[in-house]
Scaffold this active site. Sequence first.
Site, PDB file in Angstrom:
ATOM      1  N   LYS A 159       1.013  -1.278  -0.003  1.00  0.00           N
ATOM      2  CA  LYS A 159      -0.126  -0.146  -0.117  1.00  0.00           C
ATOM      3  C   LYS A 159       1.039   1.254   0.087  1.00  0.00           C
ATOM      4  CE  LYS A 159      -1.961   2.551   2.980  1.00  0.00           C
ATOM      5  NZ  LYS A 159      -2.557   3.059   4.307  1.00  0.00           N
ATOM      6  N   ASP A 178      -6.612   0.667   0.627  1.00  0.00           N
ATOM      7  CA  ASP A 178      -6.745   1.136   1.935  1.00  0.00           C
ATOM      8  C   ASP A 178      -8.022   0.700   2.385  1.00  0.00           C
ATOM      9  OD1 ASP A 178      -8.453   3.066   1.091  1.00  0.00           O
ATOM     10  OD2 ASP A 178      -7.866   4.572   2.188  1.00  0.00           O
TER      11      ASP A 178
END
Length: 253
Positions: A159, A178
């Site tokens: 991420k 996310d």
Amino acid sequence: MPTVRTAKKQSPAKSVSPGKAAAARPAKQAAKKAAAQDPTNPQRVQTILHRLAQHYPNAVCALHHKNAWQLMVATILSAQCTDVRVNLVTPALFRRFPTPQAMAKASQEEVEELIRTTGFFRNKAKNVIGAARRVIGEFGGKVPQTMEQLLTIPGVARKTANVVLGSWYKIALGVVVDTHVMRITQRLELTKSTTPEKIEQDMMRLIPQESWIDFSHRIIHFGRGICIARKPRCADCFLEDLCNSKDKTWSTH
Ligand code: SF4
């Protein structure tokens, strides 16, 4: 002058028996219907992307930063924390330790104090200092631009790597997943997966690569403003007609 229309030359009809043609029709219609009902069908995905683009044409990363290093640190701090909270602590943190060189020499205790309110502050402080040392020791003080290299930095998983690559370097090597992207791609039935890694792979298959960076930014804005976690604002949602989520608070269909 009147338009002259010429008759189209008819190609000789193929010899398909009337029985066979009639049998093929329902099968074709069923396939068409199934494709239309598949929530990941390209037309539906395109519509979602188009509406997101219309509503959030200029969506960008909400974490305040001036360079790749600051963005990487801010993203490490944003784990289990809001961007608003991170933006409150980073000005003092970057004033005290403006560069990877300065951060590499920081004491664990001082960094912990500066980032305490972001949660998990001991681990985050360790990672941020470790990241600075790695960036200096292995990458000449510059945040690297490849996924492989980024993933060797303490505190950096896919991420964070995707955020740095996409938002700073404008390199689309993956899709940022996310908490908002996870929740909304599930609500919109774009994925049945439950882990960020698998959802990212699903999105990479479904969405054209040129939209990967914007898609995440837009979904994150959408998740903060409309499709919020606890009580989504479905009555104000521009995707409501396409959404069959069980979490809906209001529905027209
Ligand atoms: S209709 Fe509701 S649940 Fe569905 S995407 Fe919109 S806000 Fe989210």
